[in-house]
Write a protein that holds these residues in place. Structure first.
Motif, PDB file in Angstrom:
ATOM      1  N   UNK A 199      95.969  87.605  50.074  1.00 25.43           N
ATOM      2  CA  UNK A 199      94.932  87.555  49.051  1.00 25.43           C
ATOM      3  C   UNK A 199      95.584  87.822  47.702  1.00 25.43           C
ATOM      4  N   UNK A 200      94.942  87.451  46.601  1.00 27.16           N
ATOM      5  CA  UNK A 200      95.555  87.687  45.290  1.00 27.16           C
ATOM      6  C   UNK A 200      95.762  89.181  45.037  1.00 27.16           C
ATOM      7  N   UNK A 201      96.992  89.551  44.736  1.00 23.70           N
ATOM      8  CA  UNK A 201      97.326  90.939  44.413  1.00 23.70           C
ATOM      9  C   UNK A 201      98.158  90.962  43.144  1.00 23.70           C
ATOM     10  N   UNK A 202      98.560  92.150  42.721  1.00 15.91           N
ATOM     11  CA  UNK A 202      99.373  92.270  41.521  1.00 15.91           C
ATOM     12  C   UNK A 202     100.787  91.734  41.711  1.00 15.91           C
ATOM     13  N   UNK A 203     101.156  91.407  42.952  1.00 20.38           N
ATOM     14  CA  UNK A 203     102.460  90.806  43.216  1.00 20.38           C
ATOM     15  C   UNK A 203     102.396  89.282  43.301  1.00 20.38           C
ATOM     16  N   UNK A 204     101.188  88.720  43.408  1.00 18.96           N
ATOM     17  CA  UNK A 204     101.033  87.272  43.557  1.00 18.96           C
ATOM     18  C   UNK A 204     101.459  86.557  42.278  1.00 18.96           C
ATOM     19  N   UNK A 205     102.268  85.516  42.413  1.00 18.21           N
ATOM     20  CA  UNK A 205     102.689  84.717  41.252  1.00 18.21           C
ATOM     21  C   UNK A 205     102.117  83.305  41.267  1.00 18.21           C
ATOM     22  N   UNK A 206     101.681  82.828  42.450  1.00 18.77           N
ATOM     23  CA  UNK A 206     101.097  81.491  42.563  1.00 18.77           C
ATOM     24  C   UNK A 206      99.893  81.563  43.494  1.00 18.77           C
ATOM     25  N   UNK A 207      98.760  81.042  43.043  1.00 18.70           N
ATOM     26  CA  UNK A 207      97.575  80.905  43.885  1.00 18.70           C
ATOM     27  C   UNK A 207      97.296  79.421  44.047  1.00 18.70           C
ATOM     28  N   UNK A 208      97.361  78.922  45.282  1.00 15.41           N
ATOM     29  CA  UNK A 208      97.111  77.506  45.563  1.00 15.41           C
ATOM     30  C   UNK A 208      95.672  77.366  46.044  1.00 15.41           C
ATOM     31  N   UNK A 209      94.871  76.605  45.310  1.00 18.44           N
ATOM     32  CA  UNK A 209      93.471  76.418  45.671  1.00 18.44           C
ATOM     33  C   UNK A 209      93.237  75.019  46.219  1.00 18.44           C
ATOM     34  N   UNK A 210      92.579  74.937  47.351  1.00 19.13           N
ATOM     35  CA  UNK A 210      92.231  73.643  47.932  1.00 19.13           C
ATOM     36  C   UNK A 210      90.843  73.178  47.557  1.00 19.13           C
ATOM     37  N   UNK A 211      90.170  73.913  46.675  1.00 23.68           N
ATOM     38  CA  UNK A 211      88.773  73.613  46.353  1.00 23.68           C
ATOM     39  C   UNK A 211      88.608  72.682  45.159  1.00 23.68           C
ATOM     40  N   UNK A 212      89.689  72.361  44.472  1.00 23.65           N
ATOM     41  CA  UNK A 212      89.588  71.562  43.252  1.00 23.65           C
ATOM     42  C   UNK A 212      90.668  70.485  43.244  1.00 23.65           C
ATOM     43  N   UNK A 213      90.410  69.406  42.512  1.00 21.98           N
ATOM     44  CA  UNK A 213      91.399  68.360  42.332  1.00 21.98           C
ATOM     45  C   UNK A 213      91.440  67.953  40.866  1.00 21.98           C
ATOM     46  N   UNK A 214      92.122  66.857  40.578  1.00 31.79           N
ATOM     47  CA  UNK A 214      92.297  66.417  39.196  1.00 31.79           C
ATOM     48  C   UNK A 214      90.969  66.209  38.469  1.00 31.79           C
ATOM     49  N   UNK A 215      89.928  65.851  39.219  1.00 32.35           N
ATOM     50  CA  UNK A 215      88.643  65.555  38.583  1.00 32.35           C
ATOM     51  C   UNK A 215      87.856  66.807  38.234  1.00 32.35           C
ATOM     52  N   UNK A 216      88.104  67.908  38.947  1.00 33.35           N
ATOM     53  CA  UNK A 216      87.197  69.051  38.851  1.00 33.35           C
ATOM     54  C   UNK A 216      87.835  70.338  38.361  1.00 33.35           C
TER      55      UNK A 216
END
Length: 316
Positions: free
Chosen positions: A250-267
């Motif tokens: 899960x996103x923490x203070x050590x996370x540097x990249x969050x990859x989201x599958x919920x959005x694309x170029x249009x949204x």
């Protein structure tokens, strides 16, 4: 100010990068936009138009039925560039599109030096995401018609000007040095990408029996996946670790990249309604954490090659 270059943007008809159906070009001389142009192109491949691409840019097969060929367009593009360094936002895509379009049309690759405002923005700005609308919004670039090639080329040009002004860079070469970015190049036999040096490796061995490249494209990154992605989640996580990164669940203070599958170029644009994981990620960025939110396509692009040679004159 001797900041002079040409910005470029391509739109494509389908999933093939070489299926170019539109080009936009913007000329900058001494830090000022002096000319811009765009036109439709008959794609040099035989893949037709995908619904997904049409929904992004609105161009259809009917629109390009009388458009110039790639061969005539390439000559016109090179005339407009006239020896300038070329700038694009996500230049890896645009340079790849140009090379593949030439392959489809049986044309020689031209000689071009280029750099990328996406890569430079990642190096010089602290933003939650670095797609064109996000960077333009952060730099107060006027609202534009995203995915209209001429508008995107002008936005990329204005971003380069704004970044140069922020660093008192007198030329594109100066800006590249400030950003710690390597200039890209295409010539008739080979190509190399415009990229920033990898972070120092910080590998956590979460998966057993994986061959790990500590200097890979994810070196030093701590990656979290959220939303529905097309990959099996464990396969995507293993890909990160094999290429020098590590995983956070899960996103923490050590996370540097969050990859989201919920959005694309249009949204995926500023002002959207976001999931709880993304809301937390935005809060982390606002608190000063260096974290980038990527779509799945951004993530996949991290694993593409950074250089290559031309092995075929044509493309099947």
């Amino acid at each position: 100010m001797a900041l002079s270059f040409t910005a470029i943007d391509f739109e494509t008809a389908n999933a093939r990068r070489g299926s170019i159906c539109s080009v936009g070009l913007t000329k900058v001389i001494n830090g000022v936009v002096t000319a811009t142009t765009s036109w439709l192109i008959t794609p040099p491949d035989d893949g037709g138009f995908d619904d997904f691409n049409i929904k992004i840019h609105g161009i259809t097969a009917h629109d390009v039925r009388d458009a110039p060929t790639w061969a005539s367009s390439l000559s016109r593009i090179l005339d407009f560039i006239d020896g300038d360094i070329v700038v694009a936002h996500n230049a890896a895509f645009d340079a790849g599109a140009l090379r593949e379009a030439c392959d489809f049309a049986g044309l020689a690759w031209p000689i071009l030096d280029y750099t990328c405002t996406l890569v430079m923005s990642r190096a010089l700005l602290d933003l939650p995401a670095y797609k064109l609308p996000w960077v333009a919004d952060a730099l107060a670039i006027p609202t534009f018609d995203h995915h209209e090639a001429g508008a995107d080329a002008t936005a990329a040009a204005l971003i380069a000007i704004a970044l140069a002004e922020s660093k008192s860079a007198m030329t594109i070469q100066d800006l590249v040095v400030h950003a710690g970015v390597k200039m890209g190049r295409i010539d008739p036999d080979s190509w190399s990408g415009s990229r920033k040096a990898s972070k120092p490796a910080r590998v956590r061995l979460d998966f057993e029996d994986l061959e790990i490249d500590p200097n890979g494209p994810m070196a030093g990154e701590v990656v979290c996946f959220t939303g529905k992605i097309s990959w099996v989640r464990e396969d995507a996580q293993a890909m990160v670790i094999r290429h020098g990164g590590s995983i956070s669940k899960k996103p923490t203070q050590k996370t540097t990249v969050l990859v989201t599958g919920d959005f694309d170029e249009r949204t995926f644009r500023p002002g959207m309604k976001y999931s709880s994981s993304l809301v937390k990620a935005f809060a982390l960025v606002e608190s000063g954490q260096p974290l980038e939110i990527m779509t799945e396509s951004d993530f996949q692009q991290k694993f593409e090659p950074n250089e290559g040679i031309r092995e075929l004159a044509g493309h099947s």
